[in-house]
Design an enzyme around this catalytic site. Sequence first.
Site, PDB file in Angstrom:
ATOM      1  N   TYR A  13      57.362  51.658  40.496  1.00 24.33           N
ATOM      2  CA  TYR A  13      58.571  51.228  39.664  1.00 24.33           C
ATOM      3  C   TYR A  13      57.806  51.058  38.550  1.00 24.33           C
ATOM      4  CZ  TYR A  13      62.132  47.557  40.502  1.00 24.33           C
ATOM      5  OH  TYR A  13      63.219  46.715  40.136  1.00 24.33           O
ATOM      6  N   PRO A 104      47.188  48.739  45.552  1.00 23.21           N
ATOM      7  CA  PRO A 104      47.293  47.496  46.570  1.00 23.21           C
ATOM      8  C   PRO A 104      45.675  46.628  47.308  1.00 23.21           C
ATOM      9  CG  PRO A 104      47.558  49.701  47.852  1.00 23.21           C
ATOM     10  CD  PRO A 104      47.463  50.024  46.329  1.00 23.21           C
ATOM     11  N   PHE A 174      52.871  45.889  31.489  1.00 19.75           N
ATOM     12  CA  PHE A 174      52.841  44.394  31.366  1.00 19.75           C
ATOM     13  C   PHE A 174      54.985  43.768  32.088  1.00 19.75           C
ATOM     14  CE2 PHE A 174      49.240  44.078  28.692  1.00 19.75           C
ATOM     15  CZ  PHE A 174      48.503  42.985  29.556  1.00 19.75           C
ATOM     16  N   GLN A 279      59.389  27.292  36.369  1.00 18.53           N
ATOM     17  CA  GLN A 279      59.740  26.712  37.389  1.00 18.53           C
ATOM     18  C   GLN A 279      59.553  26.807  39.028  1.00 18.53           C
ATOM     19  OE1 GLN A 279      63.414  26.175  37.474  1.00 18.53           O
ATOM     20  NE2 GLN A 279      63.852  26.211  39.385  1.00 18.53           N
ATOM     21  N   PHE A 284      55.194  31.840  44.948  1.00 19.45           N
ATOM     22  CA  PHE A 284      55.484  33.135  44.136  1.00 19.45           C
ATOM     23  C   PHE A 284      55.036  34.152  45.078  1.00 19.45           C
ATOM     24  CE2 PHE A 284      50.688  31.848  42.859  1.00 19.45           C
ATOM     25  CZ  PHE A 284      50.322  33.296  43.438  1.00 19.45           C
ATOM     26  N   CYS A 288      52.383  41.961  42.506  1.00 20.75           N
ATOM     27  CA  CYS A 288      50.921  41.806  41.428  1.00 20.75           C
ATOM     28  C   CYS A 288      50.704  40.380  41.862  1.00 20.75           C
ATOM     29  CB  CYS A 288      51.681  42.101  40.467  1.00 20.75           C
ATOM     30  SG  CYS A 288      52.220  44.062  39.784  1.00 20.75           S
ATOM     31  N   GLN A 290      49.697  37.923  44.153  1.00 23.77           N
ATOM     32  CA  GLN A 290      48.404  38.235  44.499  1.00 23.77           C
ATOM     33  C   GLN A 290      47.324  38.920  44.376  1.00 23.77           C
ATOM     34  OE1 GLN A 290      49.370  35.736  48.412  1.00 23.77           O
ATOM     35  NE2 GLN A 290      48.100  37.684  49.325  1.00 23.77           N
ATOM     36  N   LYS A 291      48.083  40.433  44.725  1.00 24.66           N
ATOM     37  CA  LYS A 291      47.039  41.184  44.493  1.00 24.66           C
ATOM     38  C   LYS A 291      47.049  41.229  43.694  1.00 24.66           C
ATOM     39  CE  LYS A 291      48.755  45.684  42.737  1.00 24.66           C
ATOM     40  NZ  LYS A 291      48.184  45.747  41.464  1.00 24.66           N
TER      41      LYS A 291
HETATM   42  P1  NAD Z   1      54.857  52.149  43.715  1.00 26.29           P
HETATM   43  O1  NAD Z   1      54.115  51.689  44.663  1.00 26.29           O
HETATM   44  O2  NAD Z   1      56.152  51.504  42.889  1.00 26.29           O
HETATM   45  O3  NAD Z   1      54.771  53.925  42.949  1.00 26.29           O
HETATM   46  C1  NAD Z   1      52.935  54.538  42.965  1.00 26.29           C
HETATM   47  C2  NAD Z   1      53.443  55.437  43.478  1.00 26.29           C
HETATM   48  O4  NAD Z   1      52.898  56.681  43.436  1.00 26.29           O
HETATM   49  C3  NAD Z   1      53.801  56.224  44.845  1.00 26.29           C
HETATM   50  O5  NAD Z   1      55.170  57.006  44.504  1.00 26.29           O
HETATM   51  C4  NAD Z   1      52.879  57.342  45.415  1.00 26.29           C
HETATM   52  O6  NAD Z   1      53.328  58.349  46.138  1.00 26.29           O
HETATM   53  C5  NAD Z   1      52.302  57.808  43.811  1.00 26.29           C
HETATM   54  N1  NAD Z   1      51.051  58.542  44.606  1.00 26.29           N
HETATM   55  C6  NAD Z   1      49.923  57.936  45.162  1.00 26.29           C
HETATM   56  N2  NAD Z   1      48.437  58.444  45.023  1.00 26.29           N
HETATM   57  C7  NAD Z   1      48.947  59.138  44.333  1.00 26.29           C
HETATM   58  C8  NAD Z   1      48.775  61.051  43.974  1.00 26.29           C
HETATM   59  N3  NAD Z   1      47.338  60.941  43.985  1.00 26.29           N
HETATM   60  N4  NAD Z   1      49.470  61.768  43.399  1.00 26.29           N
HETATM   61  C9  NAD Z   1      50.395  61.595  42.910  1.00 26.29           C
HETATM   62  N5  NAD Z   1      51.389  60.572  43.168  1.00 26.29           N
HETATM   63  C10 NAD Z   1      50.589  59.464  44.328  1.00 26.29           C
HETATM   64  O7  NAD Z   1      53.877  51.414  42.699  1.00 26.29           O
HETATM   65  P2  NAD Z   1      53.976  50.802  41.329  1.00 26.29           P
HETATM   66  O8  NAD Z   1      54.841  49.370  41.829  1.00 26.29           O
HETATM   67  O9  NAD Z   1      54.665  51.632  40.007  1.00 26.29           O
HETATM   68  O10 NAD Z   1      53.289  50.047  40.336  1.00 26.29           O
HETATM   69  C11 NAD Z   1      51.652  51.389  40.361  1.00 26.29           C
HETATM   70  C12 NAD Z   1      50.894  50.802  39.115  1.00 26.29           C
HETATM   71  O11 NAD Z   1      51.668  49.555  38.839  1.00 26.29           O
HETATM   72  C13 NAD Z   1      50.352  49.405  40.496  1.00 26.29           C
HETATM   73  O12 NAD Z   1      48.709  49.687  40.080  1.00 26.29           O
HETATM   74  C14 NAD Z   1      50.612  48.383  40.083  1.00 26.29           C
HETATM   75  O13 NAD Z   1      49.717  47.269  40.533  1.00 26.29           O
HETATM   76  C15 NAD Z   1      50.944  48.290  38.327  1.00 26.29           C
HETATM   77  N6  NAD Z   1      51.909  47.481  37.771  1.00 26.29           N
HETATM   78  C16 NAD Z   1      53.239  47.533  38.674  1.00 26.29           C
HETATM   79  C17 NAD Z   1      54.153  46.254  38.029  1.00 26.29           C
HETATM   80  C18 NAD Z   1      55.273  46.646  39.172  1.00 26.29           C
HETATM   81  O14 NAD Z   1      56.155  45.379  39.043  1.00 26.29           O
HETATM   82  N7  NAD Z   1      55.689  46.570  39.675  1.00 26.29           N
HETATM   83  C19 NAD Z   1      54.395  46.157  37.044  1.00 26.29           C
HETATM   84  C20 NAD Z   1      53.158  46.261  36.537  1.00 26.29           C
HETATM   85  C21 NAD Z   1      52.017  46.652  36.489  1.00 26.29           C
HETATM   86  C1  UDX Z   2      54.659  39.709  37.095  1.00 26.88           C
HETATM   87  C2  UDX Z   2      54.950  39.731  36.009  1.00 26.88           C
HETATM   88  O1  UDX Z   2      55.806  38.418  35.291  1.00 26.88           O
HETATM   89  C3  UDX Z   2      54.407  40.877  35.042  1.00 26.88           C
HETATM   90  O2  UDX Z   2      54.256  40.836  33.787  1.00 26.88           O
HETATM   91  C4  UDX Z   2      54.129  42.046  35.587  1.00 26.88           C
HETATM   92  O3  UDX Z   2      53.842  43.410  34.487  1.00 26.88           O
HETATM   93  C5  UDX Z   2      54.009  42.622  37.018  1.00 26.88           C
HETATM   94  O4  UDX Z   2      53.945  41.348  38.224  1.00 26.88           O
HETATM   95  P1  UDX Z   2      56.769  40.334  38.841  1.00 26.88           P
HETATM   96  O5  UDX Z   2      56.394  40.646  40.351  1.00 26.88           O
HETATM   97  O6  UDX Z   2      58.234  41.351  38.700  1.00 26.88           O
HETATM   98  O7  UDX Z   2      56.129  40.561  37.562  1.00 26.88           O
HETATM   99  O8  UDX Z   2      57.818  39.052  38.792  1.00 26.88           O
HETATM  100  P2  UDX Z   2      58.442  37.535  38.345  1.00 26.88           P
HETATM  101  O9  UDX Z   2      59.198  37.572  37.259  1.00 26.88           O
HETATM  102  O10 UDX Z   2      56.070  37.131  37.442  1.00 26.88           O
HETATM  103  O11 UDX Z   2      58.069  36.573  39.441  1.00 26.88           O
HETATM  104  C6  UDX Z   2      56.689  36.466  40.470  1.00 26.88           C
HETATM  105  C7  UDX Z   2      57.406  35.159  41.263  1.00 26.88           C
HETATM  106  O12 UDX Z   2      57.100  33.977  40.614  1.00 26.88           O
HETATM  107  C8  UDX Z   2      58.874  35.832  41.760  1.00 26.88           C
HETATM  108  O13 UDX Z   2      58.754  35.252  43.394  1.00 26.88           O
HETATM  109  C9  UDX Z   2      59.494  34.531  41.187  1.00 26.88           C
HETATM  110  O14 UDX Z   2      60.429  34.286  41.834  1.00 26.88           O
HETATM  111  C10 UDX Z   2      58.409  33.463  41.304  1.00 26.88           C
HETATM  112  N1  UDX Z   2      58.311  32.479  39.444  1.00 26.88           N
HETATM  113  C11 UDX Z   2      58.592  32.733  38.468  1.00 26.88           C
HETATM  114  C12 UDX Z   2      58.391  30.962  40.024  1.00 26.88           C
HETATM  115  O15 UDX Z   2      58.507  30.955  41.135  1.00 26.88           O
HETATM  116  N2  UDX Z   2      58.453  30.299  39.296  1.00 26.88           N
HETATM  117  C13 UDX Z   2      58.739  30.251  37.668  1.00 26.88           C
HETATM  118  O16 UDX Z   2      58.897  30.173  36.961  1.00 26.88           O
HETATM  119  C14 UDX Z   2      58.578  31.677  37.784  1.00 26.88           C
END
Ligand code: NAD
Ligand code: UDX
Length: 486
Positions: A13, A104, A174, A279, A284, A288, A290-291
């Site tokens: 993602y 995770p 972010f 809201q 929530f 992200c 909780q983790k």
């Molecule tokens: P994701 O699970 O969607 O993607 C991670 C990918 O990394 C997977 O496809 C996995 O196969 C790959 N991977 C793992 N180990 C590997 C290796 N050794 N070599 C090659 N590939 C490997 O995760 P994500 O949601 O993209 O999140 C990635 C990081 O960014 C996390 O630390 C998360 O907390 C952080 N983050 C996520 C979001 C979000 O909204 N999803 C926002 C901000 C930050």
């Molecule tokens: C969040 C952060 O916003 C982002 O900056 C970070 O990089 C990744 O984690 P995301 O998990 O994609 O993003 O969703 P977000 O829009 O933040 O919502 C998180 C949870 O809070 C959802 O379940 C949402 O429904 C809930 N929420 C959000 C509320 O219950 N009330 C609100 O006012 C806002």
Amino acid sequence: MPVNKICCIGAGYVGGPTCSVIAMQCPDIRVIVVDKNKDRINQWNSDLLPIYETCSWPAAITLSEEPGLEKIVFCCRNRNLFFSTDIEAAIKEADLIFISVNTPTKIFGEGKGRAADMKYVEEAARTIATISTSSKIVVEKSTVPVKAAESISKVLRANQKAGVTFEVLSNPEFLSEGTAIDNLINADRVLIGHNDTPEGKDAFEDLCSIYTRWIPRDRIIGTNTWSSELSKLASNAFLAQRISSINSLTALCEITGADVSEVALAIGQDHRIGPKFLQASVGFGGSCFQKDILNIVYICECLSLREVAAYWQQVIDMNEYQKERFTKKIIETMFHSVSEKTLTIFGFSFKKDTGDTRESPSITVCKRLLDEGARLHIYDPKVFHEQIINDLVYATRDPEKVNKSVNIFSDPYTAANYSHAIVICTEWDEFINLDYSNIYYSMKKPAYIFDGRKILDHQDLSLIGFEVFTIGKRIDKPHVKITNGV
Ligand code: NAD
Ligand code: UDX
């Protein structure tokens, strides 16, 4: 050193959208996104782009669209943007490497249930060190515990080849799901943590020179590495804290007759507080919040900062309380039993506009209702049916019960047919304008609606005949005017 070639380890993602935007903004830079998951890479190379997550168990896939992503990928792919499983080749040729793998919460061992599992980050660092034959900038994009860069540097230094050096930067992401491209292009800020050495400062400038192609320089914040790592965790903790804070007032509102939306509006008008993330909801979810808070809690406990750990733990506890309180309300209202009753759940993703179900409050609500013997009809516009079943089997550890008591539907009207209650768990826009009169007539009476997202017109629903319950507001029965002709 000018950056000509970028490699991103992890096509998830964060890695996929982030590198797509970099490739679009920097046509002269060759960007290769690599992943060990072959299916994921194949999908990035196909017409149907994947933003899907693999859970540790069960293997699950969620497809999710990101507005704007397709256009960028189709424009840049095979021009200066490539998706590949050839991790070694991509590392070898890169000047700068993003580590964007998943981090995770650990599910076993020391710190189980709280600490971030750093095994994928470590694995990526080891691969970089073993493969690299030239010096690299290594950028921590994943969300990691504070001081993780030190461990990454240690792994890199211990395994590096002669003449090869690594400079580690922290550059947390972010973006939010569903708005990733907009968040990346119009970022509030870009945070880059670096070592306070000439090499660290040079690496910072190199990464800066990529972002300044589209981000104004004054929005790029340079900090020390540990501040950057901690700021990412803290940022999510602060956002989640706001939701828990407003949610903490909902029970009080319901008892006293105050309306939490009015309270949120009133306090949000104060510039120091601001209107966003107030809201009230069933709680929530997402991959992200909780983790990352648990990560802070664990770090504080390890450092014997018990009070600090307890403070942040309370944000999570309040979220659990809110989900539990909402479910209890449903059970109490329906004559203290939902056993053998059919409840229709509207929404299974953790928020609208995504098919992602990670930590979705819907899962907790459904599990509790199943524990009480309810039959569930579930409708979500985007989440795959298998994903819902997998999540519920994982939550209940009872495949037989899920098989017997859960039915998934492809349209909301059929889902609600003959059910005793509707429970709104996700704020999908399409739920607002359904024909609730029709739905009411197809349901068993009394027909209940529990709005866990505060999106419906409760007065209208009451007039139709529904028994309506929501979060943070007492719904008074409508006064039906009786005219006697006088
Ligand atoms: P994701 O699970 O969607 O993607 C991670 C990918 O990394 C997977 O496809 C996995 O196969 C790959 N991977 C793992 N180990 C590997 C290796 N050794 N070599 C090659 N590939 C490997 O995760 P994500 O949601 O993209 O999140 C990635 C990081 O960014 C996390 O630390 C998360 O907390 C952080 N983050 C996520 C979001 C979000 O909204 N999803 C926002 C901000 C930050
Ligand atoms: C969040 C952060 O916003 C982002 O900056 C970070 O990089 C990744 O984690 P995301 O998990 O994609 O993003 O969703 P977000 O829009 O933040 O919502 C998180 C949870 O809070 C959802 O379940 C949402 O429904 C809930 N929420 C959000 C509320 O219950 N009330 C609100 O006012 C806002």
